[in-house]
Motif scaffolding. Structure first.
Motif, PDB file in Angstrom:
ATOM      1  N   UNK A   1       2.858  38.938  27.084  1.00 32.33           N
ATOM      2  CA  UNK A   1       2.414  38.277  27.547  1.00 32.33           C
ATOM      3  C   UNK A   1       2.584  36.748  27.833  1.00 32.33           C
ATOM      4  N   UNK A   2       2.539  36.044  28.831  1.00 35.67           N
ATOM      5  CA  UNK A   2       2.987  35.197  29.079  1.00 35.67           C
ATOM      6  C   UNK A   2       2.135  33.645  28.620  1.00 35.67           C
ATOM      7  N   UNK A   3       3.270  31.989  27.707  1.00 34.63           N
ATOM      8  CA  UNK A   3       1.836  31.300  28.081  1.00 34.63           C
ATOM      9  C   UNK A   3       1.358  30.608  28.775  1.00 34.63           C
ATOM     10  N   UNK A   4       0.268  30.834  28.891  1.00 35.64           N
ATOM     11  CA  UNK A   4      -0.880  29.855  30.021  1.00 35.64           C
ATOM     12  C   UNK A   4      -0.878  28.215  29.668  1.00 35.64           C
ATOM     13  N   UNK A   5      -1.463  28.272  30.796  1.00 33.89           N
ATOM     14  CA  UNK A   5      -2.928  26.929  30.968  1.00 33.89           C
ATOM     15  C   UNK A   5      -3.700  26.732  31.051  1.00 33.89           C
ATOM     16  N   UNK A   6      -4.937  26.367  30.562  1.00 32.86           N
ATOM     17  CA  UNK A   6      -6.241  26.349  31.459  1.00 32.86           C
ATOM     18  C   UNK A   6      -6.141  24.950  31.630  1.00 32.86           C
ATOM     19  N   UNK A   7      -6.790  24.533  32.878  1.00 32.62           N
ATOM     20  CA  UNK A   7      -7.524  23.808  33.259  1.00 32.62           C
ATOM     21  C   UNK A   7      -8.923  23.903  33.883  1.00 32.62           C
ATOM     22  N   UNK A   8     -10.090  23.680  33.599  1.00 29.15           N
ATOM     23  CA  UNK A   8     -11.182  23.325  33.556  1.00 29.15           C
ATOM     24  C   UNK A   8     -12.086  24.818  33.179  1.00 29.15           C
ATOM     25  N   UNK A   9     -10.937  25.261  32.626  1.00 24.14           N
ATOM     26  CA  UNK A   9     -11.367  27.201  30.900  1.00 24.14           C
ATOM     27  C   UNK A   9     -10.869  27.385  32.199  1.00 24.14           C
ATOM     28  N   UNK A  10      -9.723  27.732  32.639  1.00 25.97           N
ATOM     29  CA  UNK A  10      -9.492  29.104  33.963  1.00 25.97           C
ATOM     30  C   UNK A  10      -7.938  29.057  33.607  1.00 25.97           C
ATOM     31  N   UNK A  11      -6.997  30.411  33.272  1.00 21.97           N
ATOM     32  CA  UNK A  11      -5.942  30.183  33.677  1.00 21.97           C
ATOM     33  C   UNK A  11      -5.500  29.315  34.965  1.00 21.97           C
TER      34      UNK A  11
END
Length: 396
Positions: free
Chosen positions: A304-314
Motif C-alpha cells: 500500500x503505497x505512501x500517499x499525501x492528502x490535500x483538503x483531506x483527500x488522497x
C-alpha cells in the motif's frame, strides 16, 4: 408517530469525521501509546511506517518515543485485524486477540486448508508454542521444526497454523526504526508475562472502531476487522449507536458523541506512510479516495503505497530517495495543485525530511508535474496506465 429519517452524511462530511478521529485535523498531544490505542493499532508489515504514521498525527513525536515503548514491551507487533501485522499496545494485544480468534482461524483454513489437511492442529499449536517459548524463532525455522514432526505437510503452512492459532508477537529488534532482519516470534503471554483476557467482547471492538473510523456501515466494520456477523453485534448495541445514511442510502452507525465536523472545515496537507489503516478500514473508501486511485495505491503484490492528502483527500504519492548524506522527497500529484497547496506541501515535506532523514545534511522537496490522467474526488474520470519501461503513469 413514525421515527424521523436518519440524517444523510455526504462524502465531505464523512471525510471530515474521519480526519478528526484519525488525528489529522491537527497534531494531537497524545503520547505514542495513547495514540496507538485510540487508533486501535497501526498496520505494520514493515517496521518504519508506524513511526511516520504517528509523526503525521502527534505533536512533538520522536522516533525514540515509539522505539522505547517497543523495547520495554509497552507495544508489540502481532497478527490481528484482517490477518495482518499490527503494532498495538500490550493491553490491546491481550484484549483484542481473543475477539479475533475465530476470524484468524477461519482465514487459516481458507488459505492453507488443503496443505494442513490431516494434521492435528491442536498438537501443531501446542508444539509450536513450546518451541517459540523456548527460543524466539523465525517462521521459517518454526516451520522446519514442525515439518520434522509432520513430514507430509508444508512447513510454511504449519508455521502459519501456529501464528494464527497462537498469539505470536515479533520480538525486537523487529519494530525498531531502521532495523532490518527477519522477524522472530514468541508468544504474547511469555513476552508480556500476562494471559489474554478470557472475555471476548466484539461490541467493545465495534465501538472502538467507530471512535477511530466512523461513521461506518456494518460492511465497513467487517472489512476493517476481518470478522463476520457484525450486524448482530450492531443490533445488540442498539440505542448506544446513532444512525445516519450516506448518499447511496446505506445505513451508517456512529457513537453519539463522536466528532463530526462540517464538510467545509479546513484540513492541512498530510503525508501518510505505507499501509496506513485509514486507506484499509472501509468497504467504501470514497470518503478519502476514488476507486481509480485505490488501484494506483494498492499494488498487486500487497504493498500500500505512501500517499499525501490535500483538503483531506488522497491527492498523490510520495517517496524519499536517499544517497549518502542527501535525501530528496519526491511528491507526485495526480492533479494540479494550487499555489497554497504547493507551499503547504513543501513546508510539510521539509518537516517530514527532518524527521525521516535526520542524518542527512542535504535535503530537497521536489513536487513533480501533475499527471492529469489521475483524478481526485469531484473531477472527471480518466483511466491511468502504468508504463513499466518509462517508469511513469500515462494516459490510457
Amino acid at each position: 408517530m413514525a421515527a424521523p429519517e436518519p440524517q444523510t452524511l455526504d462524502r465531505r462530511a464523512l471525510n471530515r469525521a474521519l480526519m478528526a478521529r484519525q488525528l489529522l485535523m491537527e497534531r494531537s498531544p497524545l503520547t505514542a501509546v495513547e495514540a496507538v490505542e485510540h487508533l486501535v493499532g497501526l498496520q505494520a508489515q514493515a517496521p518504519d511506517p508506524p513511526y511516520i504514521g504517528l509523526w503525521t498525527r502527534l505533536a512533538g513525536f520522536t522516533i525514540e518515543e515509539l522505539a522505547a515503548t517497543v523495547r520495554v514491551r509497552q507495544v508489540v507487533r502481532i497478527v490481528l485485524m484482517r490477518g495482518t501485522i499490527h503494532l498495538v499496545s500490550a493491553r490491546d494485544c491481550l484484549r483484542l486477540r481473543p475477539v479475533l480468534r475465530e476470524s484468524l482461524e477461519r482465514s487459516l483454513i481458507s488459505t492453507f486448508g488443503r496443505k494442513l489437511a490431516g494434521a492435528d492442529l491442536d498438537a501443531v499449536s501446542a508444539l509450536g508454542r513450546k518451541l517459540v517459548e523456548h527460543e524466539p524463532l523465525t517462521l521459517g525455522a518454526l516451520g522446519s521444526a514442525l515439518a520434522g514432526r509432520w513430514p507430509g505437510h508444508d512447513a510454511f503452512a504449519l508455521a502459519n497454523a501456529v501464528r494464527n492459532r497462537v498469539p505470536l508477537i515479533q520480538v525486537p529488534p523487529r519494530g525498531l526504526w531502521g532495523e532490518s532482519g527477519q522477524a522472530r516470534h514468541t508468544t504474547a503471554e511469555s513476552w508480556l508475562g500476562a494471559a489474554a483476557e478470557p472475555a471476548a467482547d466484539p461490541a467493545a471492538l465495534v465501538e472502538r472502531y467507530l471512535a477511530a473510523f466512523g461513521p461506518a456501515t456494518v460492511k465497513d466494520m467487517q472489512t476493517w476487522s476481518g470478522m463476520t456477523r457484525l450486524a448482530a453485534v450492531v443490533r445488540q448495541l442498539g440505542s448506544r449507536l446513532q444512525v445516519f445514511r450516506d448518499e447511496q442510502g446505506q445505513q451508517l452507525y456512529d457513537l453519539p458523541g463522536a466528532p463530526r465536523p462540517p464538510g467545509d472545515t479546513p484540513v492541512p496537507v498530510r503525508f501518510l506512510p505505507e499501509f496506513d489503516n485509514i486507506l484499509l478500514s472501509h468497504a467504501d473508501r470514497s470518503r478519502i479516495l476514488t476507486e481509480e486511485q485505490r488501484r494506483l495505491v494498492f499494488t498487486r503484490n500487497g504493498i500500500i503505497r505512501s500517499t499525501f492528502l490535500v483538503d483531506g483527500f488522497v491527492h498523490g504519492l510520495w517517496r524519499i530517495e536517499r544517497e549518502r548524506d542527501a535525501a530528496r522527497l519526491v511528491v507526485r500529484p495526480w492533479s494540479p495543485l494550487g499555489r497554497g497547496a504547493r507551499t503547504e506541501l513543501t513546508a510539510e515535506g521539509a518537516r517530514l525530511l527532518s524527521f525521516a532523514a535526520a542524518g542527512c545534511t542535504r535535503t530537497e522537496v521536489a513536487i513533480e508535474p501533475s499527471v492529469r490522467a489521475y483524478r481526485c474526488p469531484d473531477q472527471p474520470s480518466t483511466r491511468p496506465v502504468w508504463a513499466p519501461s518509462r517508469r511513469r503513469w500515462t494516459r490510457g
